[in-house]
Write an enzyme that holds these catalytic residues in place. Structure first.
Site, PDB file in Angstrom:
ATOM      1  N   TYR A  32       0.866  -1.178   0.000  1.00  0.00           N
ATOM      2  CA  TYR A  32       0.000   0.000   0.000  1.00  0.00           C
ATOM      3  C   TYR A  32       0.905   1.231   0.000  1.00  0.00           C
ATOM      4  O   TYR A  32       1.850   1.306   0.781  1.00  0.00           O
ATOM      5  CB  TYR A  32      -0.894   0.033   1.251  1.00  0.00           C
ATOM      6  N   GLU A  68      -3.012   7.668  -4.022  1.00  0.00           N
ATOM      7  CA  GLU A  68      -2.963   6.335  -3.444  1.00  0.00           C
ATOM      8  C   GLU A  68      -2.660   5.313  -4.528  1.00  0.00           C
ATOM      9  O   GLU A  68      -3.230   5.379  -5.621  1.00  0.00           O
ATOM     10  CB  GLU A  68      -4.328   6.023  -2.814  1.00  0.00           C
TER      11      GLU A  68
END
Lengths: 300, 389
Positions: B108, B197
């Site tokens: 992530y 992101e």
């Protein structure tokens, strides 16, 4: 005594000749604030007059000149969002130690950079996206309706304009005055935080009690709660808006958003309760709660 | 402002970030052709909607042949994707068909503002593919963070620190990772992003990093200096009522309750919702008419509330500071003239010119239930919504 501003504060208004600047500068002057100068690049040399021609204020091209010519020691900013960061930095560079920025809609990254640049400089800036600061019956640096405030010994710090008015009005109606009222604004990167404002009120011998009005988003209220728990003996009455706000949705203010599992109203209320604050369920209870707190401590 | 994944990937590509080969398709035929052109044994068909949690909601599917890709696209396009973030669903107008990737490891990577320190923070976790909120809750120690000094940007040593902590040691991968991290920091400031992101950033079996997903949210306040980004807005992904509100520069958020609220100021608007809830009601919306409300804008706000069929009663709560009460009263009267005011209206006015405002409402022949303060108004609105007033 009060915090931040008083009857001796000399205010320069950046953006005085604009629509908002003109309107609110006049309101401030009517309240008794010493507005001594205006700054609008390109309009230096003119004399600003309000719509009723009651006041005449000199306008300068730069804050530096305004400070040199008039001795201004605080700046009230009304310039459009694209130029606001520049205006704050100009005031700081001219030696102004208190800057109040009303402008709403400033890019977040601009304020991240301003905050970084002003770190450790001793410049106190309040806002942006805020109603300003008022020391009742002495000095109004902002856009709040002056008549709802009354001189006294309760400090108010709030992220919301209208909730500030709601709280001050309730106090005034009960005959409880305010020392200084600070609107820190609804943006995610505020110049002054809840904790810093509470620290000022805590150190002010003429403030007996503190009202903290917070809302969802960020962790400023939790940070303030930690400080209150360790350092504040004065009664603190708190209200947090946004119990019913859904996560991930921005509630008007750029900073009012529950994100990444952080910033909900319940955890802020819990932290403040834990710190010994009186926490209100609705804003309608603020006046009553302050009165109760002051009476309990024999301050009223 | 949000944009679609394929738009974010276009931006990634411009900045030189590695992304899988992909083609946008608007119908089954285009999807099938896209899969043929990509030529990998497996392609991924991804619904393009402005919502997280697409995978769990069935918006990301594998296809083992071009025909299957076409079939999946046909099912997706024209339907609505319902996710936990958006139970009503968002319309799928196109899909992104992407070449399959041989995944070895997932990370992530996120970059957003850390409000506690007023600086952006780069967050990386080896627990890729999971929602960052979940990781933060269950294993916060798995999220490695570095704050970015806005004066100088992310520095390579910071990217290296993160890389070593999440177990990236291979020389080639390390240098790829540092480049990706530095690019994200540059993008964040240049584009005035509020969130970037990559979930997941994939380490492939071939030993490269590739951005399998891409998300960029932009700071609405900074859009004025990014005309090209403004053009990426897809209004089909926004609630029509919220879109209408935006036209009038009103802050409106639709909720599930039945008491419509019109308030001045964001804080007071939230507080009004909370007070309604406190007295046993459910707010239908957040609506801030703002500080410079004109009669026209207040009237537009009013029409907006009435257009929500769930609304059984309306509570107007105004503390006149800059917005004078007579102006609000004028707006209410004007709006009532323009729309059929068929639901109970509770009004609480306080502040500048309150007497004039109240007088105007009283003399207007409108059926208004006055409230003396906020708590009184909220209680009356709750009763009215239940049909008890």
């Amino acid at each position: 005594m009060s915090v931040l501003i008083n009857k001796d504060t000399k205010v320069v208004v950046q953006g005085l000749t604009g629509k908002e600047g003109s309107f609110h500068a006049k309101q401030c002057l009517d309240y008794g604030t010493q507005v001594v100068a205006g700054v609008t690049p390109g309009k230096g040399g003119i004399i600003w007059e309000d719509d009723e021609k009651k006041y005449k204020i000199p306008v300068f091209n730069t804050v530096e000149e305004a400070v040199k010519e008039t001795g201004a020691n605080a700046s009230l900013i009304f310039v459009p969002p694209a130029f606001a960061a520049d205006a704050i930095m100009e005031a700081a560079d001219a030696g102004i130690k208190l800057i109040v920025c009303i402008t709403e809609g400033i890019p977040v990254n601009d304020m991240v950079k301003v905050k970084r640049a002003l770190q450790g400089t001793g410049v106190r800036y309040v806002g942006p996206n805020c109603p300003g600061v008022i020391t009742p019956e002495e000095c109004k640096m902002g856009i709040m309706p002056g008549h709802i405030f009354k001189k006294g010994r309760v400090g108010i710090v709030s992220r919301s304009g209208t909730l500030t008015y709601e709280a001050a009005y309730q106090l005034t109606q009960r005959g409880i005055g305010q020392s200084t009222v600070i609107g820190i604004g609804g943006d995610p990167v505020p110049g002054t935080t809840h904790k810093e404002a509470i620290e000022m009120f805590n150190n002010d011998p003429e403030t007996d009690a503190i009202v903290l009005i917070g809302e969802i988003g960020g962790t400023m209220e939790e940070e303030a709660a930690e400080y209150i728990k360790e350092r504040v003996e004065k009664p603190v009455v708190a209200y947090i808006a946004g119990v019913t706000a859904p996560p991930g949705r921005r509630m008007g203010h750029a900073g009012a958003i529950i994100s990444g599992g952080k910033g909900d109203a319940q955890s802020k209320m819990a932290a403040l309760r834990e710190a010994g604050a009186y926490v209100c369920n609705t804003p309608a209870e603020i006046g009553e709660m302050v009165e109760k707190a002051l009476k309990e401590r024999g301050l009223l | 402002m949000k944009i679609h994944e394929y738009q974010a990937k276009d931006i990634f590509k411009k900045y030189g970030l590695p992304i899988p080969n992909g083609i946008v398709a608007h119908n089954a035929h285009e999807a099938e052709e896209a899969a043929k052109e990509l030529g990998t044994p497996v392609v991924v068909v991804k619904a393009q909607v402005h919502a997280g949690g697409r995978g769990k909601a069935g918006g990301v599917k594998l296809a083992k042949s071009p025909e299957e890709a076409g079939k999946i696209a046909a099912e997706m396009i024209g339907s609505r994707l319902k996710t936990y973030q958006n139970p009503e669903g968002l319309p799928i107008n196109c899909v992104l068909v992407e070449a399959g990737v041989n995944i070895d490891k997932e990370f992530y990577v996120g970059l957003t503002l850390d409000r506690e320190v007023s600086r952006p923070v780069l967050m990386v976790s080896a627990a890729g593919g999971m929602e960052i909120e979940e990781i933060a809750k269950t294993n916060p120690e798995l999220i490695i963070k570095e704050h970015i000094d806005p004066a100088i940007g992310l520095l390579p040593y910071q990217a290296r620190k993160i890389a070593y902590k999440v177990g990236i040691t291979d020389k080639k991968l390390l240098s790829q990772f540092v480049k990706i991290a530095m690019t994200l920091s540059k993008m964040y400031f240049e584009l005035d992003a509020s969130l970037i992101e990559i979930n997941p950033l994939v380490q492939t079996e071939e030993g490269n990093f590739i951005c399998l997903d891409a998300k960029i949210d932009f700071d609405d306040n900074a859009l004025f200096r990014h005309k090209d980004i403004q053009e990426l807005e897809d209004t089909t992904q926004v609630d029509p009522l919220e879109l209408e509100a935006k036209k009038w520069d009103l802050n409106y958020v639709k909720l599930d309750g039945n008491i419509g609220c019109m308030v001045n100021g964001a804080g007071l608007a939230m507080a009004t919702m909370d007070t309604i809830k406190y007295y046993g009601g459910e707010p239908a919306n957040f609506l801030d008419v703002g500080g410079t409300a004109t009669v026209e804008r207040v009237a537009a706000a009013f029409k907006l509330l009435l257009s929500d069929p769930n609304v059984k009663a309306i509570f107007v709560n105004i503390f006149g500071g800059i917005v004078r009460c007579d102006r609000i009263a004028g707006g209410i009267i004007e709006a009532a003239k323009q729309v059929d005011l068929d639901r109970p209206l509770i009004v609480r006015l306080e502040g500048t010119n309150v007497e004039l405002g109240r007088k105007m409402l009283e003399e207007s022949s409108l059926n208004i239930i006055p409230a003396k303060d906020m708590a009184d108004g909220a209680q009356k609105a709750v009763k009215a919504a239940k049909g008890e007033l």
